[in-house]
Scaffold this active site. Sequence first.
Site, short mmCIF file in Angstrom:
data_model
loop_
_atom_site.label_atom_id
_atom_site.label_comp_id
_atom_site.label_asym_id
_atom_site.label_seq_id
_atom_site.Cartn_x
_atom_site.Cartn_y
_atom_site.Cartn_z
N HIS A 200 -37.09 0.22 -26.59
CA HIS A 200 -36.06 -0.35 -26.47
C HIS A 200 -35.14 0.63 -26.84
O HIS A 200 -34.39 1.21 -27.80
CB HIS A 200 -36.27 -1.79 -27.36
CG HIS A 200 -36.23 -1.76 -28.72
ND1 HIS A 200 -34.85 -1.74 -29.18
CD2 HIS A 200 -37.57 -1.80 -29.52
CE1 HIS A 200 -35.16 -1.09 -30.69
NE2 HIS A 200 -36.35 -1.85 -30.82
N CYS A 216 -41.37 -0.52 -33.73
CA CYS A 216 -41.08 -0.46 -32.16
C CYS A 216 -40.41 1.17 -32.36
O CYS A 216 -39.63 1.56 -33.50
CB CYS A 216 -39.85 -0.86 -31.81
SG CYS A 216 -40.81 -2.92 -31.27
#
Length: 240
Positions: A200, A216
């Site tokens: 992301h 992440c």
Amino acid sequence: MDDTNFETDAGNPSRRAFILTATSLAALTLAGCARRAPDEPRRPRLRRLRRLRERIAARPEPNLYPALLNEQFPIDAIPPGKLPKKFHRQRVPFDTAEKPGTVIVDTGSFYLYHVEDGGTAMRYGVGLGRQGFEWSGRARIAWKRAWPTWTPPEEMIKREPDLAKWSAENGGMPPGLDNPLGARALYIFQDGKDTLYRLHGTPEIFSIGKAVSSGCVRLVNHDIIHLYDRVRPGSAIIVR
């Protein structure tokens, strides 16, 4: 012949002709030396080439990170020097047996590689999970979203109760520049199940090259947009 006769002979027509001839020959000889060396016609061209190389060397690098004003939420340019140059997006030689389209995250170097044809890959700088939140293995990118909603997992809400307002029951956190998923998100599944890990975007440029996330893989918003446009759902991802 004495000196007097010699000076007198200088006025003699034949003597004068001899002197003029000798002088002309000397002038021609000097002109021949001054005429140009065999390689001189190349010098103007070489000078032009040298000036061209100097101009090219002096040109600023292409701006990879300008303001993105056409996005749903306009993104500011990344100021020069803000993102370390080694983490700038660039195409690099990359030797791998993985097929083109595969995403490979090298956690040791904080680089993400998107494998291309011909032995190259597009390389991006990334931020990774801090200690206790690392993840590695082979999975796939199941789907992707532009300007996604962020829903913190229950485990995260337990650690940080203030995040309950963004729970699934409350509809998550709407898209925007403050959304932790940034401008784009690619969702990682393993064995048909959501790993809850994402590739992301982030506005936190300082975090690239560091282990700061909750597992992440984050890229600056400019780079996640660039990667998003090139990765197909179903592509393999390897985190090593």
